[in-house]
Every structure is written in C-alpha cells, then in structure tokens.
Scaffold this motif. Structure first.
Motif, PDB file in Angstrom:
ATOM      1  N   PHE A 103       0.868  -1.167   0.000  1.00 53.27           N
ATOM      2  CA  PHE A 103       0.000   0.000   0.000  1.00 53.27           C
ATOM      3  C   PHE A 103       0.909   1.223   0.000  1.00 53.27           C
ATOM      4  CE2 PHE A 103      -3.095  -2.995   2.052  1.00 53.27           C
ATOM      5  CZ  PHE A 103      -3.963  -3.039   0.967  1.00 53.27           C
ATOM      6  N   LEU A 115      -8.881   4.581  -0.454  1.00 55.89           N
ATOM      7  CA  LEU A 115      -7.856   3.672  -0.970  1.00 55.89           C
ATOM      8  C   LEU A 115      -8.128   3.410  -2.445  1.00 55.89           C
ATOM      9  CD1 LEU A 115      -5.581   1.527  -0.842  1.00 55.89           C
ATOM     10  CD2 LEU A 115      -7.254  -0.067   0.115  1.00 55.89           C
ATOM     11  N   TYR A 128      -7.347   1.522  -6.061  1.00 54.22           N
ATOM     12  CA  TYR A 128      -6.742   0.330  -6.671  1.00 54.22           C
ATOM     13  C   TYR A 128      -7.120   0.264  -8.138  1.00 54.22           C
ATOM     14  CZ  TYR A 128     -11.332  -2.039  -6.249  1.00 54.22           C
ATOM     15  OH  TYR A 128     -12.669  -2.378  -6.357  1.00 54.22           O
ATOM     16  N   CYS A 159      -8.052  -5.433  -1.143  1.00 56.46           N
ATOM     17  CA  CYS A 159      -8.353  -4.118  -0.560  1.00 56.46           C
ATOM     18  C   CYS A 159      -9.565  -4.188   0.360  1.00 56.46           C
ATOM     19  CB  CYS A 159      -8.571  -3.087  -1.665  1.00 56.46           C
ATOM     20  SG  CYS A 159      -7.055  -2.664  -2.556  1.00 56.46           S
ATOM     21  N   LEU A 209     -13.172   2.610  -0.660  1.00 58.78           N
ATOM     22  CA  LEU A 209     -12.423   2.035  -1.780  1.00 58.78           C
ATOM     23  C   LEU A 209     -12.898   2.638  -3.095  1.00 58.78           C
ATOM     24  CD1 LEU A 209     -12.411  -1.791  -0.888  1.00 58.78           C
ATOM     25  CD2 LEU A 209     -10.837  -0.001  -0.142  1.00 58.78           C
ATOM     26  N   ARG A 215      -3.249   0.889  -3.723  1.00 61.45           N
ATOM     27  CA  ARG A 215      -2.714  -0.451  -3.924  1.00 61.45           C
ATOM     28  C   ARG A 215      -1.628  -0.334  -4.965  1.00 61.45           C
ATOM     29  NH1 ARG A 215      -1.665  -3.062  -8.845  1.00 61.45           N
ATOM     30  NH2 ARG A 215      -1.100  -5.173  -8.276  1.00 61.45           N
TER      31      ARG A 215
END
Length: 375
Positions: free
Chosen positions: A132, A223, A225, A235, A252, A273
C-alpha cells in the motif's frame, strides 16, 4: 559488431541490466524518424525476436507469428500465438476453461483451489512485492505513526491464506525473496529477517498518539486500486481489518490502469494499492525505487539517510559493502514505514497441461520461443 558502453559509476549488476527488455535493440532509426507513433501500429512494429506481429486489434487481441528470418528459427516450434487483451480475469478464466486460451496470468484467487486440483495451476518464483503506497505528504499519512498503525493492524497471514489461497507469502520487509547475496550466498530477504510485524494493540496506541484514538477525528480516507478481482478482494480485506482493529473507515475506489497510474503520479492520492516487480536480479531494483528523486516514488517518501545508503551501494562493486548498505537502507525505510509491504508475489499461472517450454524468468515477462503444445 562490438557494443561499447561507458558507465557513469560502478554498476555491479550491469550484465543483469542487459538481460532486461529495456536493453534490447529497438528499431532502425529511419522507422522512428518516419513515424513517432510506430510502436502503436502493428504494421510498423519492428523487432528481432522469434515472432513478429501480424495484427493488433486494440483492446481485443494481439496476434504474432513465427519469424521466418529469425536466426534460430529451427528451434521455434510455435507458428502463431494469439493474445486476447482481457481486463476481466473471470472472463479470462472462463475462456481458459472452455479451451479458448492456453494460459492466464494471475487468475482470480477464488479459482485457485479448483485450478490447482485440476493440475492446471502453476506457481513460480516472482521477485515482486504488493504494497500500500501511502502518500507521505498528505494527511493523515504524512504522520509516520499513522502509517505504522495501518501496517501493524494488517493480518498478512490471514490475508494470504483466506483471500489469496496461498498464492503469495506474507511480506517480511520491502525487498522480496529471490535475490541472492553474492557475499554470503544467502537469500537477501531471509538475511533481513522479519522487519514487518503485526500488533493490533501497538497499532491502536500509535493511532492514539497521532491524535486519532479509536479512529476518532480521522479525516476521510480513500484507498485507490486498479480494476482487478484480486486487487478488489485484497483491498476489501484490508478495509475490514482497519475498521475492526483501528476503528477507521476507509473508502475504496477503483480505476482503469491508465487513469489509476495518472492519479498516483499526480500526488493527490492518499493511499493506493501498488506492486513492484524487480527488473533485474539484484536488490538495487527495489532499493533505488524509494530514492527521494525516484521516478516511481509516487508516495513521496524521502529520507536523506536512506538515500545515502543506497548511493553507497550504487557506487561500489564490493558485494559485501553493497549488500550491507542496502540492508541498512531497508531498515530505515521500514522504520519510517515509507510504504506498507503486504505480501511477496508468486507467479500464478493457469496453464494448459499440454503447453510446454514456456520460460518464466521470475519477473512475469514470459518467453515463448521454446513453447509448444504437446500432442
């Protein structure tokens, strides 16, 4: 027929660099001068490998055929290779199950047990780390205590076992297994020992010291990704661990590869990510990633002491000096928690049992020169 290279400094891993595709001959200068976009057009691609491009249907399929004028053509058994360009890995596995494709790289972990039981899953060494990437310049990850708390709150073994079904191993540091220390003949990562740990109570303590007891007062965290089933599952597991162990809500969001890459480069992403797979078989391929001026250092990690040790390793041909300097650099990086290592990759490949001779050098760049389908 002699290539002479002048090096700016000692480069102990120079011959390894020459094995990387970036050192391959590219094209005749006339081709580039004629069309700067030559590399995006199938009828203008020039190469000197065992295969040549026959067609490129963008976002659909690439087809290559055996090159008749290749110097070692007698040892090339395959006449044609079709490479579907598929974002959805579940679709790719369905095509594999139906016999439409013979190889799928990194199939969804959810299919791993079944494919393994059918004798169609191959696990190889891979010099890569999933991590991460925390933005060291943006709140709340500009605080090292927050970064350390997020790392300590992750149960890497559970993540590897339950989400990835054993397709990886828990990260013990930043630099993965697979690099040999020439001075000791031992694996570099095994020499480093367990630099990354799990400790929920310590994580809670650090988060409180950072001003966020039980996650209270924490700014919104997103986050990022890139779109992929495995990335999504990992995740989501991390999101759940951070909520359970720290009381922190993490949102996310996913983006397609090109957009995701631009977002990370922009410096506006809090945490993403990420993964890094080594370009050559020397720990420097990971060590120089985190230099303050590193072109891939999207998390903006910077520590002059880290840079000093890496530069020491870069400017020596003494293996003992180089390896020790990189060990010291890695300790500094992990102590700062400049990024959060999660697991070390294994190359996971769903492969037709009749497909033989595919060479995997450990960085997921497959060589099909010797490949063939067993009758």
């Amino acid at each position: 027929k002699t290539l002479e290279v002048h090096l700016a400094r000692p480069t102990a891993y120079f011959l390894m660099l020459l094995a990387h595709q970036s050192a391959f001959p590219v094209v005749n200068k006339n081709v580039v001068d004629k069309d700067k976009e030559w590399a995006t057009k199938s009828d203008e691609i020039v190469g000197n490998g065992a295969f040549k491009m026959e067609s490129w249907e963008h976002n659909s399929k690439i087809t290559v055929v055996k090159r008749d004028d290749y110097w070692d053509k007698d040892n090339v058994k395959v006449q044609k290779i079709e490479m579907p360009l598929i974002d959805n890995m579940s679709t790719a596995v369905s095509m594999f199950d139906n016999g439409d494709v013979d190889l799928v790289l990194d199939p969804p972990a959810a299919d791993a047990e079944r494919l393994k039981g059918e004798g169609k899953l191959q696990l190889d060494k891979n010099i890569g780390t999933f991590f991460f990437d925390t933005n060291n310049k943006l709140a709340p990850f500009d605080n090292p205590k927050v970064r350390k708390a997020f790392s300590l709150a992750l149960d890497r073994q559970t993540l590897v076992d339950q989400v990835l079904h054993g397709l990886a191993s828990p990260a013990t540091g930043w630099i993965p297994t697979g690099f040999t220390n020439p001075a000791t003949k031992k694996d570099f990562a095994e020499e480093s020992g367990k630099l990354v740990n799990e400790n929920v109570e310590e994580a809670k303590k650090l988060l409180a010291e950072a001003g966020y007891p039980d996650g209270k007062g924490m700014p919104p965290i997103t986050l990022l990704y890139n779109t992929n089933e495995n990335n999504k599952a990992i995740c989501e597991a991390a999101q759940e661990m951070w909520k359970k162990n720290l009381g922190v809500d993490v949102e996310l969001t996913n983006q397609e590869w090109k957009v995701y890459l631009q977002s990370r480069k922009s410096g506006t992403v809090q945490i993403a990510r990420a993964r890094w797979v080594g370009d050559y078989l020397d720990p420097m391929t990971f060590a120089d990633y985190l230099l303050s001026n590193g072109t891939n250092n999207y998390g903006r990690y910077a520590n002059p002491k880290y840079d000093e040790f890496v530069h020491q390793a870069q400017n020596s041909n003494d293996p003992s000096v180089r390896m020790q300097a990189m060990h010291e650099a890695e300790k500094i990086c992990i102590d700062d928690m400049g990024l959060i290592p999660v697991f070390f990759y294994k190359t996971s490949v769903a492969m037709n049992p009749k497909l033989k001779g595919v060479v995997d050098p450990g960085n997921t760049v497959f060589d099909f020169k010797y490949a063939y389908i067993e009758k």
